[in-house]
Each structure stands twice: as structure tokens, then as C-alpha cells.
Design an enzyme around this catalytic site. Structure first.
Site, mmCIF file in Angstrom:
data_model
loop_
_atom_site.group_PDB
_atom_site.id
_atom_site.type_symbol
_atom_site.label_atom_id
_atom_site.label_comp_id
_atom_site.label_asym_id
_atom_site.label_seq_id
_atom_site.Cartn_x
_atom_site.Cartn_y
_atom_site.Cartn_z
ATOM 1 N N GLY A 31 0.806 -1.214 0.000
ATOM 2 C CA GLY A 31 0.000 0.000 0.000
ATOM 3 C C GLY A 31 0.841 1.266 0.000
ATOM 4 C CG LEU A 33 -0.837 1.639 -3.940
ATOM 5 C CD1 LEU A 33 -1.941 1.220 -4.917
ATOM 6 C CD2 LEU A 33 0.187 0.512 -3.769
ATOM 7 C CG HIS A 34 5.388 5.054 -4.753
ATOM 8 N ND1 HIS A 34 5.998 4.374 -5.785
ATOM 9 C CD2 HIS A 34 5.803 4.454 -3.606
ATOM 10 C CE1 HIS A 34 6.766 3.431 -5.279
ATOM 11 N NE2 HIS A 34 6.660 3.450 -3.957
ATOM 12 C CG HIS A 37 3.310 0.766 -5.553
ATOM 13 N ND1 HIS A 37 3.552 1.771 -4.652
ATOM 14 C CD2 HIS A 37 3.804 -0.361 -4.974
ATOM 15 C CE1 HIS A 37 4.153 1.283 -3.580
ATOM 16 N NE2 HIS A 37 4.318 -0.006 -3.749
ATOM 17 C CG ASP A 157 12.276 -3.909 -2.810
ATOM 18 O OD1 ASP A 157 12.875 -3.567 -1.789
ATOM 19 O OD2 ASP A 157 11.266 -3.317 -3.219
ATOM 20 C CB SER A 192 10.894 4.018 -1.228
ATOM 21 O OG SER A 192 10.589 3.466 0.039
ATOM 22 C CB SER A 193 5.779 3.384 0.833
ATOM 23 O OG SER A 193 5.201 2.762 -0.287
HETATM 24 O O1 PAF Z 1 7.873 -5.307 -1.784
HETATM 25 C C1 PAF Z 1 6.894 -5.255 -1.024
HETATM 26 O O2 PAF Z 1 6.124 -4.292 -1.021
HETATM 27 C C2 PAF Z 1 6.650 -6.406 -0.069
HETATM 28 O O3 PAF Z 1 7.838 -6.959 0.370
HETATM 29 C C3 PAF Z 1 5.716 -7.490 -0.660
HETATM 30 C C4 PAF Z 1 6.359 -8.169 -1.865
HETATM 31 C C5 PAF Z 1 4.393 -6.870 -1.066
HETATM 32 C C6 PAF Z 1 5.456 -8.562 0.393
HETATM 33 O O4 PAF Z 1 4.843 -8.033 1.522
#
Ligand code: PAF
Length: 286
Positions: A31, A33-34, A37, A157, A192-193
Site C-alpha cells: 500500500g 501506492l506511488h 507501483h 528490491d 519508495s513509500s
Molecule cells: O515489496 C513489497 O512491497 C513487499 O515486500 C511485498 C512483496 C508486497 C510482500 O509483503
């Protein structure tokens, strides 16, 4: 846009779609979101086409946070997230609660975890020893709930994507993992959030992560350089920022994640830097 709050509800939807031969693209998120995402959602849409369905999960997974980390203050804004999903043409949002994902966990009623034992050990796994166990567990559960044909993760990531790809292969999940490029602010900071935690001074200095990546890329463009030399240079760059503290910088093979002693084109670099309590990560190909 459908909203499903239990694995059974989203599975029911997925099975109906699958019976009709519809492909499902999945973007797991925590969540807040930016634009990063949004770009993953667009990749999922492109892969499954207009006839396919795109599912986004929004769940702040407690098992991937250590007790001293930011679970309780992790930023949340569900109404805004849902608006963004609607605007991006998402077909369904999976919105589980802790009680649904880990029923009775605190009372010993939940006791199954998924552990990847190789790729998850260094870098993020070194600094956050229980993190990937939580990630692989929740992603396996999300895959079982959403039944996707393709799942999209961000290259920001990189290690997470590698661990999940390995888990997907090792546990025979019948789906493809796609890794989409990192989305950046105009000054280079990876979206990043957690960027929302930064005060103005920290935000100004946070650009050091992407600057370090660029500098290392420039230096290895013409010849291989010992990792120790590059590491010293990155340490100096980060030390020059009064608000920053280096957690790690690593140079590694992009597929095996094994550290490389001499860094050249094709190697990858990852780093994590603290700004106060906020820990930012970034990585890139060199
Ligand atoms: O990258 C993320 O936002 C989290 O690690 C994920 C993959 C949604 C798992 O909680």
C-alpha cells in the site's frame, strides 16, 4: 473494481476467470501506492492484455518486520490507494487483514513459514535476518490466494525479486515472475513509500544513493575495479552527508547474488543507508 478480503473470496474470483481462459497479472504491495507501483500495474496490464485481469494486493505484512522496525508507523492511505487502483484500471484488490492471513499467530495458532536458504542470506538478509522469511511466506500465501499467471515485482528490491523467483521455481508455483525497472524522482531518488519519513535535510541528502550508483557505474565503464576500492569510495560519499549512515554496500553477480571481488560491467551494486530511523535501499546494474 472488485474488493476481496479473504483468500477464499479472491480464489473464487480467480477460478471463475481461469475457467474462461482469462490470464491474471498480479502486483503485490504494502500500500501507500506511488508512481512506482503504478508502473508495475501497467506492466501487469501489458502482459495480460485488455482481456486479462489485474489484481493488486494491499497488505502490510507483519512477519517481514522485526520488532524494532517500522511496522506500526508504516504509512497507510487506503482511500488514496483504491483511487489509484481504479484510475489504473485494476480489476480486483485483495485486501486481507492480519486475522485472515495469520489467524491466531500470537496464540500459537499459525506456525508455517517458507524459508529460502541461500539468496536471502546476504545484504538485506544480513541486516534484517527475519525479513525474507516473512516475505517468502506472505508471497507464497498471496500466490495461493490470487492464482496469478504472472506476478510483477520492482527492481528496486532486486534481492527480494531474486529470492521470490527462486521460491517460485523451487516450490513449483505455475507462474512467471517479471521484474520491472525502478521508478525514480527527478533528482534520482528511487521511489519508495518510506521516502515520506524523510525530513527536508534527509530528503536532500538521500540523493547520495543514486549518486553513488552513478559514480560506480562511471568508474567501471572502462575497467574492472576491486570491490574494496569502490566500497571505500561509497563509504566516503555517504560519510560526507551529515544525516546519512551507511548500512551496507555490496557488489555482486546479478543472478547468483554472490559478491564479486573485482567489479566490472554486468556486476550489480546494492546499498542501504540510514537517515535517522529511516532506512533506504537502492541498487543498479553497473
Ligand atoms: O515489496 C513489497 O512491497 C513487499 O515486500 C511485498 C512483496 C508486497 C510482500 O509483503
Amino acid at each position: 473494481m472488485r474488493i476481496a478480503k479473504t483468500p477464499a473470496a479472491i480464489q473464487r474470483l480467480a477460478r471463475i476467470w481461469k475457467q474462461d481462459g482469462v490470464r491474471i497479472g498480479f502486483v503485490p504491495t504494502m500500500g501507500y501506492l506511488h508512481e512506482g507501483h503504478a508502473s508495475l500495474i501497467r506492466v501487469a496490464r501489458r502482459r495480460v492484455g485488455t482481456a486479462g485481469k489485474v489484481v493488486v494486493s494491499i497488505y502490510v505484512n507483519p512477519t517481514q518486520f522485526a520488532p524494532n522496525e517500522d511496522l506500526s508507523r508504516y504509512p497507510r492511505d487506503l482511500p488514496r490507494d483504491l483511487r489509484m487502483c481504479r484510475a489504473e484500471g485494476v480489476d480486483a484488490v485483495f485486501l486481507p487483514s492480519d486475522a485472515v492471513m495469520y489467524p491466531g499467530r500470537d496464540a500459537g495458532g499459525y506456525s508455517t513459514y517458507v524459508v529460502e536458504e541461500r539468496l536471502s542470506l546476504g545484504m538485506e538478509g544480513g541486516s534484517r535476518p527475519t525479513h525474507f522469511r516473512g516475505v517468502t511466506t506472505v508471497v507464497a500465501k498471496l500466490f495461493n490466494a490470487v492464482l496469478p499467471d504472472i506476478a510483477v515485482f520492482g527492481a528496486k528490491d532486486w534481492q527480494q525479486a531474486a529470492v521470490i523467483r527462486r521460491m517460485t521455481a523451487d516450490l513449483n508455483f505455475p507462474l512467471r515472475i517479471e521484474v520491472a525497472p525502478t521508478h525514480r524522482e527527478p533528482d534520482g531518488l528511487a521511489m519508495s513509500s518510506r521516502n515520506v519519513y524523510l525530513n527536508p535535510e534527509q530528503r536532500a541528502q538521500a540523493v547520495v544513493l543514486s549518486r553513488a550508483l552513478r559514480e560506480c557505474r562511471r568508474r567501471v565503464a572502462r575497467r574492472r575495479i576491486p570491490a574494496t576500492e569502490l566500497r571505500n569510495q561509497v563509504m566516503a560519499m555517504v560519510s560526507a552527508c551529515s544525516a546519512a549512515r551507511l548500512d551496507y554496500v555490496e557488489f555482486f553477480d546479478p543472478d547468483t547474488l554472490e559478491p564479486v571481488a573485482r567489479v566490472g560491467k554486468g556486476s550489480r551494486m546494492a546499498l542501504a543507508v540510514f537517515f535517522g530511523h529511516t532506512r533506504l535501499i537502492d541498487n543498479g546494474g553497473l
